[in-house]
Design a protein around this motif. Structure first.
Motif, PDB file in Angstrom:
ATOM      1  N   THR A  11       0.810  -1.006   0.016  1.00  0.00           N
ATOM      2  CA  THR A  11       0.211  -0.225  -0.014  1.00  0.00           C
ATOM      3  C   THR A  11       1.053   1.137  -0.104  1.00  0.00           C
ATOM      4  O   THR A  11       2.080   1.019  -0.121  1.00  0.00           O
ATOM      5  N   GLY A  12       0.686   2.342  -0.859  1.00  0.00           N
ATOM      6  CA  GLY A  12       0.645   3.304  -0.532  1.00  0.00           C
ATOM      7  C   GLY A  12       1.975   3.082  -1.493  1.00  0.00           C
ATOM      8  O   GLY A  12       3.286   3.738  -1.961  1.00  0.00           O
ATOM      9  N   GLY A  18       7.032   2.928  -0.815  1.00  0.00           N
ATOM     10  CA  GLY A  18       6.085   2.550  -0.986  1.00  0.00           C
ATOM     11  C   GLY A  18       6.741   1.605  -2.999  1.00  0.00           C
ATOM     12  O   GLY A  18       7.090   0.345  -2.645  1.00  0.00           O
ATOM     13  N   ASP A  37      -2.380   1.976  -3.935  1.00  0.00           N
ATOM     14  CA  ASP A  37      -1.712   3.236  -3.679  1.00  0.00           C
ATOM     15  C   ASP A  37      -3.411   4.050  -3.992  1.00  0.00           C
ATOM     16  O   ASP A  37      -4.249   4.446  -5.088  1.00  0.00           O
ATOM     17  N   ASP A  58      -7.659   3.201  -0.880  1.00  0.00           N
ATOM     18  CA  ASP A  58      -7.935   4.373   0.080  1.00  0.00           C
ATOM     19  C   ASP A  58      -7.504   3.074   1.449  1.00  0.00           C
ATOM     20  O   ASP A  58      -8.507   2.618   1.710  1.00  0.00           O
ATOM     21  N   ASN A  85       1.950   0.537   4.225  1.00  0.00           N
ATOM     22  CA  ASN A  85       3.297   0.935   3.774  1.00  0.00           C
ATOM     23  C   ASN A  85       2.755   2.620   3.917  1.00  0.00           C
ATOM     24  O   ASN A  85       3.560   3.924   4.593  1.00  0.00           O
ATOM     25  N   ALA A  86       1.348   2.551   3.858  1.00  0.00           N
ATOM     26  CA  ALA A  86       0.964   3.660   3.044  1.00  0.00           C
ATOM     27  C   ALA A  86       0.611   5.212   4.339  1.00  0.00           C
ATOM     28  O   ALA A  86       0.964   4.186   6.172  1.00  0.00           O
ATOM     29  N   ILE A  88       0.482   9.150   6.333  1.00  0.00           N
ATOM     30  CA  ILE A  88       1.280  10.495   6.172  1.00  0.00           C
ATOM     31  C   ILE A  88       1.444  11.695   7.331  1.00  0.00           C
ATOM     32  O   ILE A  88       1.406  10.988   8.555  1.00  0.00           O
ATOM     33  N   VAL A 107      -5.378   6.951   8.770  1.00  0.00           N
ATOM     34  CA  VAL A 107      -4.004   6.265   7.622  1.00  0.00           C
ATOM     35  C   VAL A 107      -3.115   6.121   8.273  1.00  0.00           C
ATOM     36  O   VAL A 107      -2.924   4.496   8.171  1.00  0.00           O
ATOM     37  N   ASN A 108      -2.716   6.042   9.483  1.00  0.00           N
ATOM     38  CA  ASN A 108      -1.325   5.624   9.829  1.00  0.00           C
ATOM     39  C   ASN A 108      -1.445   4.545  10.915  1.00  0.00           C
ATOM     40  O   ASN A 108      -0.814   3.555  11.270  1.00  0.00           O
TER      41      ASN A 108
END
Length: 260
Positions: A11-12, A18, A37, A58, A85-86, A88, A107-108
């Motif tokens: 991801t990301g 990523g 992504d 998402d 991996n995504a 922000i 997200v994290n």
């Protein structure tokens, strides 16, 4: 864990770490790399360059994460490595709006929870699998001028620890990636703008290329490491923090605790 012959989701994967991970996994002979992504165009671009499969995603949408995992398992029969991996950053402090905090957590942190909920049952059914969470050195130390990032990256490390404890004896390996400065847009854009937190990261150690981080991941996965530290000094800083927390806090105050 080695990428050769593996089915891997990143991801990301449309940029930064990523994209470097996806490229390295493909180069190492993965059977399939799924580049997911939120930026569908970026996912297609990276996938096209490395012979991978793009997926718009998402990571904060649990249904979409589950659907991606189910479609991957239906097509390939398994997921050998899931890279959550995504992430922000926010560059804000105590006065950040609630929505900023919620998005950072979604997200994290929660994205890792959604991914684990979706993929771990399949891995358990096969008796093996690997979950890689990208956190940050901020998850072991802190990011003085970014409160939501610091808090959520600590939570990401904590969740990875919990996964490793809960499932480590059932064939599920877990690693958490905690780099310091990496030459990605997340760091370089605020650094070029003179943002205090970015300057603090740059002053703390070498800014590595995403490809160097991917090298560290390949080595860490092969060794079965839980904690993957592309910047080895992070381990030293972490040990000093644990040994003398008050002294460490005093030193960190010198870097500034408020966003610029």
């Amino acid at each position: 864990m080695t990428p050769a012959g593996a089915i891997i989701v990143v991801t990301g994967g449309g940029s930064g770490i990523g994209a470097a991970l996806a490229a390295r996994f493909a180069a190492e002979g993965a059977e399939a790399v799924i580049v997911a992504d939120i930026d569908a165009g970026a996912a297609r671009s990276v996938a096209g360059r490395i012979g991978a499969l793009p997926e718009p995603l998402d990571v904060a949408d649990p249904a979409a994460v589950t659907d991606l995992v189910e479609r991957t398992v239906t097509r390939f029969g398994r997921v050998d490595l899931f890279c959550a991996n995504a992430g922000i950053s926010t560059e804000v402090g105590l006065d950040a709006p609630d929505e900023t905090w919620r998005r950072a957590f979604d997200v994290n942190v929660m994205a890792h929870v959604y991914a684990a909920r979706a993929v771990v049952p399949h891995m358990l059914a096969r008796g093996r699998g690997h979950f890689l969470a990208t956190a940050s050195a901020a998850g072991l130390l802190t990011a003085p001028a970014d409160a939501p990032y610091s808090v959520t990256k600590h939570a990401a490390v904590g969740f990875a620890e919990w996964l490793a404890i809960a499932y480590g004896d059932r064939g599920i390996d877990v690693s958490v990636l905690c780099p310091m400065g990496v030459a990605t847009p997340m760091l370089m854009r605020p650094l070029e703008a003179g943002v205090a937190s970015a300057r603090a990261v740059a002053a703390s150690g070498e800014i590595l290329s995403p490809e160097s981080v991917a090298d560290a991941v390949i080595k860490g996965l092969a060794a079965g490491d839980f904690l993957i530290l592309p910047h080895p000094e992070v381990g030293t800083f972490w040990a000093k923090k644990a040994a003398r927390p008050d002294r460490w806090l005093t030193a960190m105050r010198g870097l500034g605790g408020e966003p610029s």
